[in-house]
Write an enzyme that holds these catalytic residues in place. Structure first.
Site, short mmCIF file in Angstrom:
data_model
loop_
_atom_site.label_atom_id
_atom_site.label_comp_id
_atom_site.label_asym_id
_atom_site.label_seq_id
_atom_site.Cartn_x
_atom_site.Cartn_y
_atom_site.Cartn_z
N ASP A 179 -96.16 14.58 26.64
CA ASP A 179 -96.93 15.00 27.81
C ASP A 179 -97.68 16.30 27.53
O ASP A 179 -97.24 17.38 27.91
CB ASP A 179 -95.98 15.15 29.00
CG ASP A 179 -96.74 15.17 30.31
OD1 ASP A 179 -97.95 14.89 30.29
OD2 ASP A 179 -96.14 15.47 31.34
N TYR A 209 -101.55 8.76 15.50
CA TYR A 209 -102.56 7.71 15.35
C TYR A 209 -103.48 8.10 14.20
O TYR A 209 -104.16 9.13 14.26
CB TYR A 209 -103.35 7.59 16.66
CG TYR A 209 -104.27 6.41 16.79
CD1 TYR A 209 -104.16 5.28 15.98
CD2 TYR A 209 -105.27 6.41 17.76
CE1 TYR A 209 -105.01 4.20 16.14
CE2 TYR A 209 -106.13 5.33 17.93
CZ TYR A 209 -105.99 4.23 17.11
OH TYR A 209 -106.84 3.17 17.27
N GLU A 247 -92.77 4.39 20.64
CA GLU A 247 -92.89 5.84 20.44
C GLU A 247 -92.68 6.57 21.76
O GLU A 247 -92.84 5.98 22.82
CB GLU A 247 -94.31 6.19 19.96
CG GLU A 247 -94.71 5.44 18.74
CD GLU A 247 -96.17 5.66 18.37
OE1 GLU A 247 -96.81 6.58 18.94
OE2 GLU A 247 -96.65 4.91 17.52
N CYS A 281 -108.26 35.41 60.12
CA CYS A 281 -106.92 35.04 59.66
C CYS A 281 -106.71 35.59 58.24
O CYS A 281 -107.49 35.27 57.34
CB CYS A 281 -106.79 33.51 59.70
SG CYS A 281 -105.13 32.95 59.36
N CYS A 325 -102.36 33.15 62.75
CA CYS A 325 -103.21 33.81 63.75
C CYS A 325 -103.28 33.04 65.07
O CYS A 325 -103.98 33.45 65.99
CB CYS A 325 -104.62 33.99 63.18
SG CYS A 325 -105.52 32.44 63.00
N CYS A 384 -102.55 27.70 64.15
CA CYS A 384 -102.28 28.38 62.88
C CYS A 384 -101.03 29.24 63.02
O CYS A 384 -100.92 30.04 63.97
CB CYS A 384 -103.48 29.25 62.51
SG CYS A 384 -103.16 30.29 61.08
N LYS A 410 -94.26 4.29 31.88
CA LYS A 410 -94.01 5.63 32.41
C LYS A 410 -92.62 5.73 33.02
O LYS A 410 -92.20 4.84 33.77
CB LYS A 410 -95.04 5.95 33.50
CG LYS A 410 -96.48 5.89 33.00
CD LYS A 410 -96.95 7.22 32.51
CE LYS A 410 -97.55 7.98 33.64
NZ LYS A 410 -98.47 9.02 33.25
N CYS A 417 -107.05 26.04 59.43
CA CYS A 417 -107.27 27.13 60.36
C CYS A 417 -108.74 27.50 60.22
O CYS A 417 -109.18 27.83 59.13
CB CYS A 417 -106.39 28.33 60.01
SG CYS A 417 -106.87 29.79 60.95
N LYS A 447 -93.93 9.04 24.63
CA LYS A 447 -95.23 9.45 25.16
C LYS A 447 -95.14 10.94 25.47
O LYS A 447 -94.47 11.35 26.41
CB LYS A 447 -95.57 8.65 26.41
CG LYS A 447 -96.95 8.94 26.95
CD LYS A 447 -97.33 7.92 28.01
CE LYS A 447 -98.77 8.05 28.43
NZ LYS A 447 -99.13 9.36 28.95
S1 IVH Z 1 -101.76 6.38 21.44
C1 IVH Z 1 -105.56 3.97 21.70
N1 IVH Z 1 -99.37 7.45 21.33
O1 IVH Z 1 -101.15 9.31 26.30
C2 IVH Z 1 -104.25 4.66 21.67
N2 IVH Z 1 -100.87 8.22 23.01
O2 IVH Z 1 -103.18 7.37 28.16
C3 IVH Z 1 -104.36 6.08 22.00
N3 IVH Z 1 -99.99 10.04 24.39
O3 IVH Z 1 -104.54 9.92 25.79
C4 IVH Z 1 -103.18 6.82 22.33
N4 IVH Z 1 -98.03 10.17 23.41
O4 IVH Z 1 -102.89 11.75 25.12
C5 IVH Z 1 -100.56 7.42 21.97
N5 IVH Z 1 -97.24 8.34 21.08
C6 IVH Z 1 -98.42 8.32 21.71
C7 IVH Z 1 -98.72 9.19 22.79
C8 IVH Z 1 -99.95 9.11 23.42
C9 IVH Z 1 -98.81 10.67 24.35
C10 IVH Z 1 -101.06 10.34 25.36
C11 IVH Z 1 -102.43 10.47 24.77
C12 IVH Z 1 -103.28 9.43 25.45
C13 IVH Z 1 -102.47 9.09 26.65
C14 IVH Z 1 -102.61 7.61 26.98
#
Ligand code: IVH
Length: 668
Positions: free
Chosen positions: A115, A225, A111, A428, A407, A404, A311, A422, A113
């Site tokens: 942000d 989830y 999936e 300042c 000043c 600084c 990441k 400073c 992730k």
């Molecule tokens: S699953 C136990 N799926 O990433 C599993 N998390 O450190 C719980 N996040 O706190 C998370 N996309 O805020 C999951 N497709 C995704 C996600 C996701 C973003 C975030 C979420 C979580 C953090 C993980």
């Protein structure tokens, strides 16, 4: 048709159209038709207040009433994920799962992730009943009111589908790039501080006091989830497809994979294509698909063994360094900043990058003309991460300044801190402005009609040189810098006047003694009762107080030893600021609640939540956020959260009403 049936019909229809529009992106009626139905419903609901429903489609616009977020325990802890940054670590994860499952075949769901910030949504009989932020993972803030305004989150699921009577679904609330750009553009025009990234913007927005602000800012949510008894099947992926049918926005970009190579393919694809997505992503999440296998793999203390985050690398670009300049922050901290030849990075043109502090800057051994690598992580300001080629000049790189830049005072470096400062607090300009901004801030004197820009302007015009000068401002003086807006000027003067009633403990916080935060100020105020007494306290006496250590005590002594500070405080006294605890505060103190731990919950008639907190402290009690065996009683207003109620009754903790409580603490 009876009006009440029409209301029901309109609500159901609008829920469906909302889903078609915001989740499926396939509206089946025109915007105009949608608006007409909405107006009809608004009119009907106005005629039938008895049919009020917080989940009605009309409630998506939010309200201007101030929210207070109650802290509620999660029914299951919200864990986070372990992070990986390269292929080897992904392969290690895959191997660990394989070993853990002892050769059993398994699939991994890949999936994006997202942000943003995680959210937990609870549904009962298809209705959204509660939305909690992650908080510390064990308990979170109840943000249901605000979440109701997010159009892609269903308030009422269609009837007759296979969702369980009760379930929880978790996901990410985020701000799409389009909303983010619009919001920051507005803020720039208003002279307000910009949000660094969509995550900060989403998080700031979700915690807004007014749900109407949330409604306007265009948040979105993806769910990833599903939890609870009686969810459809054993497959995480399949369950989420079911959730999509029920009305939730579930990403179209999830993939089920059966080999490590397929996982790498997914990662590689999204590493380059993620820039085409309408929302920010910072990686990939890998989850073992079978719930039974998830259970058998189990958890570590912080995160599940069945999932991991990969990441993405932050984007980098190469350019030429021209010059290093230095910024003085409002605390006096000095930040070295690189000016560079413009370069394209993550969709914007970058000319400046931070070098953080002296150690970081010197470690790079920079020369004007060096080719450097710039990176944009989660922050609005890019940073230099290194030289682009090792062949650049070496030796005798740029040195850090010793004075600084504003000043010219020699800089100092406090033990244990990375930044140079400073120290010229009273001379300042950026530091003076920082002190005034602190003085007027909400938790200090709360002079809320004055913003940082106005303060800057008054300072530039020579109208104020310190916070005490605010109390000498006149209407005539302010007409010029505010372009003759008489109403605005009167408002400013009124809120300055009003601040004279702010209690002594906040005045003590506002004057800005280094290391004396809100809590220390409160403690000092309660212990000594007046500014005079605090100012003349000895080091020994200060150190006797619970919660006051050497650093704070010494700082108090130093502050009041300075004639300039004495004069400043003296002026504030003359202008009429509160320099002692009020009679009421003094006489209100007792030890009636000594040793008791009290949880506050619900909405109150006679005092605000903060006032109740203060009352509890004044009578020697302690306010605590969550109910446990140690809780003495719950001070409960109306609409106490159902989770808290249940917990209290399970642990046999007494519930005390507002009136009972006020009697408990009343004199005699
Ligand atoms: S699953 C136990 N799926 O990433 C599993 N998390 O450190 C719980 N996040 O706190 C998370 N996309 O805020 C999951 N497709 C995704 C996600 C996701 C973003 C975030 C979420 C979580 C953090 C993980």
């Amino acid at each position: 048709m009876l009006e009440q049936e029409r209301i029901k019909e309109l609500r159901a229809a609008l829920h469906t159209h909302n889903y078609n529009y915001y989740v499926l992106n396939q509206p089946t009626i025109s915007d105009q038709e949608f608006d007409m139905m909405m107006h009809e419903l608004i009119d009907l609901e106005a005629r039938h207040p008895e049919l009020y429903d917080p989940n009605s489609p009309t409630q998506r616009v939010g309200s201007d009433l101030a929210n207070e977020f109650e802290t509620v325990p999660h029914s299951r802890p919200m864990l986070s994920l372990a992070n990986t940054y390269n292929r080897e670590e992904v392969s290690d994860f895959y191997q660990r799962v394989k070993n853990g499952l002892q050769g059993e075949p398994f699939q991994v769901c890949c999936e994006l992730k997202f942000d943003g910030l995680s959210i937990s949504l609870h549904y009962e009989e298809g209705r959204l009943v509660r939305a909690l932020t992650r908080g510390d993972g064990v308990q979170g803030d109840d943000v249901t009111q605000n979440v109701r305004t997010i159009r892609s989150i269903p308030l009422q699921l269609p009837e007759g589908m296979d969702y369980p009577a009760e379930f929880e679904i978790r996901g990410e609330v985020l701000m799409p790039w389009s909303s983010f750009d619009r919001l920051n553009k507005e803020r720039e025009e208003e002279g307000e501080q910009l949000f660094a990234n969509p995550r900060n913007a989403a998080s700031g927005t979700l915690k807004s006091k007014n749900s109407s602000t949330v409604a306007r800012r265009g948040l979105d949510a993806y769910l990833y989830y599903l939890l609870g008894d009686g969810i459809p099947g054993d497959g995480h992926y399949e369950n989420l497809q079911a959730a999509r049918r029920w009305g939730f926005q579930v990403s179209e970009n999830m993939r089920l994979t059966s080999t490590l190579d397929e996982i790498y393919e997914y990662i590689d694809y999204w590493d380059t294509h993620r820039s085409e997505l309408p929302v920010a992503t910072d990686g990939i999440v890998l989850k073992v698909n079978s719930l039974a296998q998830q259970r058998s793999l189990g958890l570590t203390a912080k995160s599940p063994r069945w999932a991991i985050a990969y990441k993405f690398q932050a984007e980098q670009a190469e350019t030429t360094l021209r010059q290093i300049v230095y910024q003085v922050g409002r605390t006096g901290a000095i930040t070295p900043v690189a000016n560079m030849d413009p370069v394209q990075l993550a969709g914007t043109t970058v000319r400046r990058a931070t070098l953080h502090n002296a150690d970081f800057m010197l470690s790079l051994d920079l020369h004007s003309g060096d080719r450097v690598l710039v990176e944009k992580g989660g922050e609005i300001i890019p940073k230099i991460v290194g030289k682009a080629s090792p062949l650049g000049k070496t030796g005798e790189g740029a040195a850090f300044i010793t004075r600084c830049p504003v000043c010219l005072t020699p800089l100092v470096r406090y033990e244990g801190e990375a930044a140079h400062y400073c120290p010229n607090e009273n001379g300042c300009p950026p530091l003076i402005l920082g002190r005034i901004e602190h003085f007027i801030s909400r938790k200090a004197m709360n002079i809320n009609s004055l913003g940082p820009e106005t303060v800057d302007e008054y300072f530039r015009q020579g109208l104020i040189r310190d916070a005490a000068d605010l109390y000498e401002l006149t209407e005539a003086q302010l007409m010029k810098p505010t372009a003759g807006d008489q109403k605005g000027v009167r408002k400013i003067l009124q809120s300055i006047e009003d601040s004279k009633q702010v209690p002594f403990e906040r005045v003590l916080f506002a004057i800005g003694i280094r290391f004396v935060g809100e809590i220390a100020a409160k403690t000092l105020a309660r212990s000594y009762g007046s500014m005079e007494a605090v100012a003349s306290a000895s080091l020994e006496s200060l150190l006797q107080i619970n919660g006051i250590g050497m650093v704070i005590a010494q700082s108090v002594i130093n502050y009041f030893a300075e004639p300039r500070n004495q004069q400043f405080v003296e002026r504030l006294r003359r202008y009429g600021l509160q320099m002692t605890l009020s009679e009421e505060q003094l006489s209100a103190q007792s030890d009636r609640l000594a040793g008791q731990s009290i949880v506050i919950s619900g909405v109150f008639q006679h005092h605000s939540r903060d006032e109740y907190k203060t009352l509890i402290e004044q009578h020697g009690g302690r306010n605590s956020g969550s109910i446990s065996q140690k809780t003495s009683f719950v001070l409960a207003g109306e609409n106490m959260g159902p989770a808290k109620l249940e917990k209290a009754s399970k642990l046999g903790v007494r519930i005390v009403s507002e009136d009972e409580f006020l009697q408990m603490i009343a004199q005699n």
